[in-house]
Design a protein around this motif. Structure first.
Motif, PDB file in Angstrom:
ATOM      1  N   ALA A  51      30.434  -3.521 -13.230  1.00 32.38           N
ATOM      2  CA  ALA A  51      29.240  -3.589 -14.071  1.00 32.38           C
ATOM      3  C   ALA A  51      28.488  -4.902 -13.836  1.00 32.38           C
ATOM      4  O   ALA A  51      27.253  -4.920 -13.746  1.00 32.38           O
ATOM      5  N   GLU A  52      29.223  -5.990 -13.712  1.00 32.77           N
ATOM      6  CA  GLU A  52      28.589  -7.293 -13.465  1.00 32.77           C
ATOM      7  C   GLU A  52      27.945  -7.318 -12.086  1.00 32.77           C
ATOM      8  O   GLU A  52      26.867  -7.877 -11.902  1.00 32.77           O
ATOM      9  N   ARG A  53      28.588  -6.710 -11.106  1.00 33.50           N
ATOM     10  CA  ARG A  53      28.004  -6.659  -9.749  1.00 33.50           C
ATOM     11  C   ARG A  53      26.714  -5.838  -9.764  1.00 33.50           C
ATOM     12  O   ARG A  53      25.735  -6.210  -9.115  1.00 33.50           O
ATOM     13  N   THR A  54      26.728  -4.745 -10.499  1.00 32.14           N
ATOM     14  CA  THR A  54      25.523  -3.920 -10.604  1.00 32.14           C
ATOM     15  C   THR A  54      24.400  -4.705 -11.287  1.00 32.14           C
ATOM     16  O   THR A  54      23.256  -4.705 -10.812  1.00 32.14           O
ATOM     17  N   ALA A  55      24.749  -5.372 -12.371  1.00 34.74           N
ATOM     18  CA  ALA A  55      23.744  -6.175 -13.078  1.00 34.74           C
ATOM     19  C   ALA A  55      23.229  -7.295 -12.188  1.00 34.74           C
ATOM     20  O   ALA A  55      22.021  -7.582 -12.167  1.00 34.74           O
ATOM     21  N   ASN A  56      24.114  -7.927 -11.447  1.00 34.61           N
ATOM     22  CA  ASN A  56      23.715  -9.006 -10.532  1.00 34.61           C
ATOM     23  C   ASN A  56      22.786  -8.466  -9.451  1.00 34.61           C
ATOM     24  O   ASN A  56      21.777  -9.101  -9.123  1.00 34.61           O
ATOM     25  N   ALA A  57      23.096  -7.288  -8.907  1.00 32.45           N
ATOM     26  CA  ALA A  57      22.235  -6.695  -7.880  1.00 32.45           C
ATOM     27  C   ALA A  57      20.853  -6.381  -8.450  1.00 32.45           C
ATOM     28  O   ALA A  57      19.830  -6.615  -7.795  1.00 32.45           O
ATOM     29  N   GLN A  58      20.815  -5.867  -9.681  1.00 35.30           N
ATOM     30  CA  GLN A  58      19.530  -5.565 -10.312  1.00 35.30           C
ATOM     31  C   GLN A  58      18.716  -6.833 -10.542  1.00 35.30           C
ATOM     32  O   GLN A  58      17.516  -6.876 -10.288  1.00 35.30           O
ATOM     33  N   LEU A  59      19.388  -7.882 -11.009  1.00 31.56           N
ATOM     34  CA  LEU A  59      18.684  -9.146 -11.243  1.00 31.56           C
ATOM     35  C   LEU A  59      18.192  -9.747  -9.934  1.00 31.56           C
ATOM     36  O   LEU A  59      17.088 -10.295  -9.865  1.00 31.56           O
ATOM     37  N   THR A  60      19.014  -9.650  -8.911  1.00 29.32           N
ATOM     38  CA  THR A  60      18.610 -10.172  -7.601  1.00 29.32           C
ATOM     39  C   THR A  60      17.372  -9.442  -7.100  1.00 29.32           C
ATOM     40  O   THR A  60      16.442 -10.054  -6.562  1.00 29.32           O
ATOM     41  N   GLU A  61      17.332  -8.136  -7.298  1.00 27.47           N
ATOM     42  CA  GLU A  61      16.174  -7.349  -6.886  1.00 27.47           C
ATOM     43  C   GLU A  61      14.938  -7.733  -7.697  1.00 27.47           C
ATOM     44  O   GLU A  61      13.846  -7.862  -7.153  1.00 27.47           O
TER      45      GLU A  61
END
Length: 163
Positions: A51-61
């Motif tokens: 979940a944190e990796r997904t959130a991090n990917a979304q924030l990075t985008e």
């Protein structure tokens, strides 16, 4: 932008803690058998990590999209500043030329006035005055044209948006 930076920091810290927990679990697994509650905890930690990796990917985008938008806006503003600077320089040159011609016209009219007071008709003074006045009118016209071009350059983007 500071919210995104803060969220990235928190996500990185959480990922670090999860990674450290996984390392401890891996070390403990070799020494003693892992209980079923640890398996549940490990599964929940992995879900949290995903979940944190997904959130991090979304924030990075989102950060990438914001940066692209800012770069596009900066480029557009730089072009506009360049164009306006050119227009300002052209207008300034025309105004300077007009001031010089007005000064010259004032001097020619003063000389013509003095000649008229003395009762002497000086054809070259009349000619000089007329030529200077004509040149001053041309300079005034050029300044008006420069001003019109400046106005039109501001209206063209607006007309394009409406069309």
């Amino acid at each position: 932008m500071s919210d995104i930076t803060e969220l990235e920091r928190r996500i990185s810290a959480a990922l670090g803690r999860i990674g450290a927990g996984l390392d401890l679990l891996d070390q403990g697994a070799g020494a003693a058998p892992v209980a079923s509650t640890d398996d549940n905890e490990l599964a929940s930690m992995r879900e949290a990590l995903d979940a944190e990796r997904t959130a991090n990917a979304q924030l990075t985008e989102r950060v990438r999209a914001i940066r692209e938008k800012q770069e596009t806006m900066v480029e557009a503003l730089e072009k506009k500043v360049g164009r306006l600077t050119e227009q300002l320089n052209a207008t300034g040159l025309e105004l300077q030329r007009q001031k010089e011609l007005n000064t010259e016209l004032t001097e020619a009219n003063r000389a013509l006035s003095e000649a008229a007071q003395e009762g002497v008709a000086e054809p070259h003074l009349i000619n000089r005055t007329m030529m200077t006045e004509l040149e001053a009118l041309r300079a005034a016209r050029a300044a008006q044209v420069a001003e019109m071009e400046e106005i039109l350059s501001e209206l063209k983007p607006l007309i394009g948006e409406v069309a």
